[in-house]
Design an enzyme around this catalytic site. Structure first.
Site: not given
Lengths: 472, 472
Positions: B160, B439, B414
């Site tokens: 991320s 994710h 995601d």
């Protein structure tokens, strides 16, 4: 590394006017943020100057960007004839971007040097962001599209500190420039990177020995003692002041210290600019000034101190007053020059380049330590630098293998070459060493007196740039 | 992008204790400069936390460094089992470095968020320098030689925002890490980089449609109206407050606005963490929580607003109270959470990631403009950000071809994948797309329920890392 040269510009009262000189350039300004990296309630901007020449530019051609040094950008533009020589081959736009805090690119105007608060944005990190920011703006202006990185490539060029910046620009912002040619850029001349502090002065000594012979080196050595010995009395100081035509006669130990510093910088500059033809970069000089300087010295009588001082006066005039127009020598002038303040600040905060003198070179023995350097800096500017290891952390030290499209050229008779990149790192990070070459001689315009080494260096640059631009 | 998740940590009153959890890690601290880039009279340092595991480390093995996200580093360490799974293959040292201004790594202690002056060092530029600085220190500590880049290589990992940082670390400091694996890192999710603002919410809608069916999407759409319609009266607000067990009953339009924001973030998180097994990353969730959520919704009566709200209460409990331990839902809590303030500041100053909603996705129509974003930021923090084009200038936008040794993996289910790097840029800048992946699922530990796609992604990472380390 140029800071001392500003003394001379100052002394010569030379007008470095932008549109004057051999090359015509248009003066432009761009508003850039004082701080590129952090937010504030009311972001400050200032005018960064850049010089432009579009005479050779044909749509589709690249832009050649010179990343400015620690001084007025026009001086560098006028002395980087190489770019003007090759622009027609590439249909290139030429841009010379001034470095913040130099020339007229002052973030806080005349107050830029007034406090350490105002000086805090004088860093290589901010300067590189200026270049990236300006390149993006130019791409938009000239090519209408900031994202046309491949269609409208930029190539970075720089000499000396400007060469360090050109290389670092490619290293940190590879999407802004397809490659960088860094001439005489001592990017290894930092603590811990294996360049010993004695290397620089040893190299100056080597240049003097090569062009002036052992006798010259020996005489230079005696010169230091002569100054020191005479300076012990007021009469002696008066003698030197008069013989060397000092604008401000020697009075204090500090005056003598500054005179010795100045003398050292003369040797540094003579060897850096020991070009093979008369040149007028930072001072008008004859061809091979080290040789001429030494010729003037060699008739000195070693056992006659005053006679020796007088001999030095004649020899030094080669450097200080080649045109015969100067009435006196201001050896203190540089200390209050904005460019000198700025460069000293940079050496204090980021760019501590170790220099010391050992037995065997032609300078008085002198030690160097980061701590000592740091203390002197704190005394002068009231700030602590970013630390001994900063340049290695910020720019990778000797670890260049992860980069691409870099050319490092070195004049092997340049004192700064000791901190340069001497050998190929990979198939795209290349070195070119110029036998007998002084300081970034390859970036000067072609001259009939050029030897094969410098001609070959320029050919090398053109060939590699063509590769970067997919022209071959 | 995690900021909203902090609500939950707060709500759950979960103790994120460093040495607790599945993986044992030693807590360490390093003094780093608050400002890496400029000098000051008295440079400030602060304690940056990092977590260490040397259980698998054998002399000669590399170090794997996780570049911390916008939150407590221990949460990321405990949820990045992939590194613990592969450490034995490489004899690797594991290090998780906390991001400044998160967890306990606070430059000004409890005052870190007190003013924009104190927040000004919260930038990606400074954070990357923290990582580089810490890596150099670790190299010195563990390997005795800061210059042993090749002998003791470091590899960067991040998911991320942490993945963006891992990639940027390799891009800006390639000598510090031989490569970077960035999982679910939306480095293209910035203005001007061709990712439209609607892409994110459209992708969430796609996930819901895929796992919950068209009926679920339609019910979610009705939910917004149900909340808005009921909120017109005090009675209606009381009904929602009671049905959804809000800790602070709805009273004002601002309360309703926050509730709707929160609801949006629940959908975002459900789709991000739609793992194929029960997981407890930021909240304990069942396997395929989107499916479970939708299952609970589908019995809703479309024409019964209150019945619909009650249905949502049951469905939302999947997310808010899967363990059944919570007495009420604090949908306002996150606004004063340090991590939320810090992340909001980052999106204001540097990381403006455009998000809007168009007709056709399951969110209320909402526009986005940099100017509007900037104004809201100014109102909240009193500062102007670095500008619309900052991320592209700082990190090269979509121009990755000059870099090397980067892997970008994306879970194709995601929401953040829309801003990711989807296709190979060169032979050393690679993309790996995980079909059906949420994710950064590839960074979680191996699980019996893993499908072939995620297994293949992890194999891919291992193979490429071996190449970087010259193990093949």
């Amino acid at each position: 590394m140029w800071y001392i040269l500003y003394t001379l510009i100052f002394l010569h009262e030379t007008c470095i006017c932008i549109t004057e000189g051999r090359y015509l350039l248009e003066t432009k300004y761009i508003e850039v943020p004082v701080d590129h990296f952090s937010a504030s309630p009311k972001p400050r901007f200032f005018k960064l100057r850049y010089l432009l020449n579009d005479k050779y530019h044909v749509k589709g051609g690249p832009a050649f960007v010179y990343t400015g040094n620690e001084g007025d950008i026009s001086m560098y533009a006028q002395n980087t004839g190489f770019l003007f020589d090759i622009a027609p081959i590439f249909n290139a736009l030429l841009v010379f971007i001034e470095h913040r805090y130099y020339g007229v690119s002052l973030p806080f105007g005349n107050d830029s040097f007034a406090s350490s608060d105002n000086l805090r944005y004088l860093t290589t990190t901010q300067a590189l962001a200026d270049f990236a920011y300006t390149i993006e703006a130019l791409r938009r202006t000239f090519f209408g599209d900031v994202l046309s990185y491949d269609t409208y490539p930029f190539v970075a060029f720089g000499g000396s500190y400007g060469g360090m910046l050109a290389a670092w620009l490619r290293m940190k912002y590879p999407y802004e420039v397809v490659g960088a040619v860094a001439s005489s850029a001592p990017i290894f001349h930092f603590p811990g990177l294996t360049v010993g502090c004695a290397a620089f002065n040893a190299q100056i000594t080597r240049v003097f020995r090569r062009y002036g012979g052992e006798r010259c080196v020996r005489t230079v050595e005696l010169g230091w003692d002569a100054v020191l010995n005479l300076s012990r009395t007021k009469l002696g100081m008066d003698f030197i002041s008069s013989s060397w035509k000092l604008c401000k006669p020697l009075k204090t130990a500090e005056d003598v210290r500054r005179l010795l510093d100045w003398l050292g910088s003369v040797y540094e500059n003579l060897s850096m600019f020991n070009y093979h033809y008369p040149a007028d970069f930072v001072a008008p000089l004859p061809a091979y000034p080290v040789k001429i300087f030494c010729d003037k010295l060699t008739t000195a009588y070693f056992n006659d101190t005053k006679g020796l001082i007088d001999r030095f006066a004649t020899a030094l005039a080669i450097y200080t007053n080649y045109t015969g127009k100067r009435s006196c020598n201001n050896v203190n002038g540089s200390y209050e020059e904005p460019a000198e303040i700025a460069w000293s600040y940079q050496t204090c905060v980021e760019l501590a380049m170790p220099k010391c003198s050992l037995e065997g070179d032609m300078f008085p023995t002198k030690s160097w330590s980061y701590e000592g350097h740091s203390e002197a800096c704190y005394e002068r500017f009231g700030v602590r630098g970013l630390g001994r290891d900063w340049p290695a952390m910020a720019y990778g030290g000797k670890n260049l293998r992860h980069y691409s499209n870099l050319v490092f050229s070195n004049g092997l008779m340049d004192p700064w070459s000791v901190g340069g990149v001497f050998s190929n790192v990979s198939s795209t990070v290349l070195a070119f060493n110029i036998t007998d070459g002084p300081h970034h001689v390859d970036f000067r315009r072609a001259d009939p007196a050029d030897n094969n080494y410098v001609i070959e260096a320029r050919r090398f640059h053109v060939r590699i740039i063509k590769q970067w631009l997919n022209m071959v």
